[in-house]
Every structure is written in structure tokens, then in C-alpha cells.
Design a protein around this motif. Structure first.
Motif, PDB file in Angstrom:
ATOM      1  N   LEU A  83      52.079  26.362  59.056  1.00 45.16           N
ATOM      2  CA  LEU A  83      53.182  25.939  58.186  1.00 45.16           C
ATOM      3  C   LEU A  83      52.951  26.382  56.747  1.00 45.16           C
ATOM      4  O   LEU A  83      53.895  26.786  56.046  1.00 45.16           O
ATOM      5  N   THR A  84      51.701  26.318  56.304  1.00 44.73           N
ATOM      6  CA  THR A  84      51.371  26.719  54.932  1.00 44.73           C
ATOM      7  C   THR A  84      51.659  28.201  54.727  1.00 44.73           C
ATOM      8  O   THR A  84      52.269  28.598  53.713  1.00 44.73           O
ATOM      9  N   PHE A 102      55.663  28.754  54.699  1.00 45.46           N
ATOM     10  CA  PHE A 102      56.435  28.248  53.563  1.00 45.46           C
ATOM     11  C   PHE A 102      55.904  28.721  52.214  1.00 45.46           C
ATOM     12  O   PHE A 102      56.689  28.939  51.286  1.00 45.46           O
ATOM     13  N   ILE A 145      58.326  30.639  49.673  1.00 45.85           N
ATOM     14  CA  ILE A 145      58.496  30.067  48.334  1.00 45.85           C
ATOM     15  C   ILE A 145      58.011  31.042  47.266  1.00 45.85           C
ATOM     16  O   ILE A 145      58.634  31.186  46.202  1.00 45.85           O
ATOM     17  N   THR A 191      64.867  27.209  59.671  1.00 48.19           N
ATOM     18  CA  THR A 191      63.515  27.531  59.197  1.00 48.19           C
ATOM     19  C   THR A 191      62.823  26.285  58.649  1.00 48.19           C
ATOM     20  O   THR A 191      61.646  26.029  58.940  1.00 48.19           O
ATOM     21  N   LEU A 192      63.552  25.480  57.872  1.00 43.21           N
ATOM     22  CA  LEU A 192      62.973  24.247  57.339  1.00 43.21           C
ATOM     23  C   LEU A 192      62.612  23.267  58.458  1.00 43.21           C
ATOM     24  O   LEU A 192      61.646  22.509  58.333  1.00 43.21           O
ATOM     25  N   VAL A 240      59.051  22.311  60.304  1.00 38.31           N
ATOM     26  CA  VAL A 240      58.128  21.218  59.952  1.00 38.31           C
ATOM     27  C   VAL A 240      58.129  20.146  61.049  1.00 38.31           C
ATOM     28  O   VAL A 240      57.106  19.508  61.318  1.00 38.31           O
TER      29      VAL A 240
END
Length: 321
Positions: free
Chosen positions: A8-9, A12, A16, A304-305, A308
Motif C-alpha cells: 500500500l505504501t 500510494f 501522491i 484505487t483508493l 486500502v
């Protein structure tokens, strides 16, 4: 859990960082112009798509121990995922009485899935290098489906056609690079040419670097606008992407006997790849054919969000397969 957080890191932080870089350029504080930003985005994408990702696929297939003939079902499962996702999107669009422009964008979002970047990354972080070759086989027919099926269907709902890629099937350079890489890797594998041990780590590193570069370039082009206007459509696409298509494709993979290959690894990789968010490719037909581009962008961002939430659920389900 550590691998999940790391996955996940990577996803995103890359997105970002790309978006923040775009905002920096747009603010006028950067020495770069908008044209320079577009050039940089294309350069990063080319390095990732023509260099890092094909090399990773080749090295992985080269080191794949005794490829099972049943792995040939993977490209068919990829086609089943895109076909069923698009059909479901058209079905729900009709039930929702959407306009042709929105229906066309819904079809694109239901069809195209983020396999090459996000899907492959998730699979590799969970199962290691062997997942790279399986991912490449799964998406082998992706470009063919895009040009021969998806573009003609999307064009039927369009109000006009803008200048852009040919609507007829062509051997896309990305497809050519992947096919060449897979062919070379398979030839080396079947010829029993020993692969240096270092190349295993190099394959994984190339895939992760390619994914980071691709996501970074996506973030550079991300535009967040009017997303809340499409909550209903985004919810439907999420249901298709994360429920209907994974159940259909994973069931077909079980019927194909992939649960008995390599300890069930191809089945688990298929389950991951079939449950990924909307791909950036879904924004191309709306741009070409004057469909609802804001809808496609909203579905891409929302799905995409939702990773999580989706990725932890996948991690719980995978050991049960």
C-alpha cells in the motif's frame, strides 16, 4: 501484514509523489513547464513499459521451474475478466438508465483493470518472483482486446471521434515488447539454460522499479475534479471490480485446474489480478469518443483508493483457495 503495508505504501506514495510534483509544476514555482512535465511523464512511462517491466517478465519466465501446460489458461482468464467486466457494466448502466456517454465510460471502467502496475506489484509482494511470469501471461491478450473489442464497443456510445490512436487492431509497441520478452524467457527456459541466481533478485527489482515509475507518471497526470458527482456509478463499478469479476474468473481458474499447479500459486495470482481497480487505459476511449471523461476519472480514483480495504480482504481470502 508487513508486506501488505509495504504494498500500500509503494502504491500510494508513488501516486501522491507524482501528483505533488504536478501541483508544484502547475503552481509556477518549478522551472519546468507543462509541456516539460508531459515529456517527463512519457519518458518515465516508456522506460517502465518498454524496459523494466518486459525485462522483469523475461527473467521471471526464464527461471520458472517446469512450466505447466495448464498455465496457458491464464491468457483466457484475462479475456474472461475483461469480457465479463464490460458486459456487467453495460447491464448495470441499462438498469440505471444512464446516457450513452456515461454508459460508454462505464463499459471502459468495467473492462480495464490495473494489472501491469498494481496487480503485479500485489502478487509479487505476496508470492515472490514467480508471480511476474504468471501476470505477464494473464495480460498477454490485453492490447489485442483493447483494439479489437473495447475500442469498437466504446465508439458505439460516443458522440464524436477525436484524433488519436487507430481504432483498428495493431501490434502495440507495449504488446510487442511483452511478447518478445516472454518468448525469449520461455526459449531460455525450455533450452535449460541456467539462469544466474542474481537474476531472480534483478527480476523483482525491475518489476518494482517499473511499477513505481508507472504510478509516479500516473500521479503526474492525475486531475481530481467532480468526483462526488459520480458516487453511484463508482459504487457499481466497485461492485463489478471487487465482487462479480473475481468470483467469475477465480471460479473459471479452479475449473481449469490451476489450484493443482505449483501449490495453487496460479490460482491465487489470478484471484489477485481479477480483483484490481480500474486501469488508466479506461480513460483513453472517453477522450477519443467524447464520452463522460469525468465519470471514468472518478471510477479510477475511487477504486484505487478502495485498495486500502480490498487488499486486507484479499490477504484473508487467499489462504482459503
Amino acid at each position: 501484514m508487513d508486506r501488505l503495508l509495504l504494498t500500500l505504501t509503494i502504491i500510494f506514495v508513488s501516486l501522491i509523489a507524482g501528483y505533488a510534483f504536478r501541483q508544484w509544476v502547475s503552481s509556477g514555482s518549478s522551472p519546468l513547464t507543462e509541456q516539460s512535465l508531459r515529456t517527463l511523464r512519457l519518458l518515465i512511462q516508456k522506460v517502465a513499459m518498454f524496459g523494466l517491466i518486459p525485462v522483469s517478465a523475461m527473467l521471471s519466465l526464464w527461471g520458472l521451474p517446469s512450466p505447466d501446460p495448464r498455465l496457458l489458461a491464464l491468457p483466457v482468464l484475462g479475456l474472461a475478466a475483461w469480457g465479463s467486466g464490460g458486459a456487467l457494466a453495460l447491464f448495470f448502466s441499462r438498469r440505471m438508465a444512464l446516457s450513452p456517454a456515461k454508459t460508454g465510460s462505464m463499459y471502459c471502467c468495467g473492462t480495464f483493470t490495473n494489472i501491469g502496475a498494481v496487480g503485479c506489484l500485489v502478487a509479487v509482494m505476496q508470492f515472490g518472483e514467480q508471480a511476474i511470469a504468471m501476470t505477464s501471461l494473464y495480460r498477454l491478450c490485453e492490447e489485442m482486446f483493447f483494439f479489437s473489442v473495447a475500442l469498437p464497443v466504446a465508439r458505439r456510445f460516443g458522440r464524436s471521434e477525436r484524433p488519436g490512436p487507430s481504432r483498428r487492431f495493431r501490434l502495440d509497441p507495449v504488446l510487442a515488447a511483452i511478447v518478445l520478452a516472454l518468448g525469449l524467457g520461455l526459449a531460455l527456459n525450455l533450452a535449460d539454460v541456467p539462469r544466474p541466481a542474481l537474476f531472480g533478485s534483478l527480476s523483482t527489482a525491475a518489476m518494482i522499479a517499473g511499477t513505481v515509475g508507472f504510478l509516479l507518471s500516473i500521479g503526474m497526470g492525475l486531475r481530481l475534479s467532480r468526483m462526488t458527482c459520480y458516487l453511484r456509478e463508482s459504487a457499481v463499478i466497485s461492485l463489478i471490480k471487487f465482487a462479480f469479476v473475481p468470483v467469475i474468473v477465480t471460479s473459471l481458474a479452479m475449473l481449469a485446474g490451476l489450484g493443482d499447479v505449483e501449490g495453487g500459486l496460479p490460482l491465487k495470482v489470478t484471484a489477485i489480478l481479477s480483483a484490481m481497480p480500474v486501469a488508466m487505459n479506461a480513460l483513453i476511449p472517453p477522450s477519443l469518443f467524447d464520452l463522460d471523461l469525468d465519470l471514468a476519472n472518478a471510477c479510477w480514483v475511487f477504486t484505487t483508493l478502495e485498495l486500502v480495504v480490498i487488499l486486507p480482504i484479499l490477504i484473508i481470502i487467499l489462504p482459503l483457495l
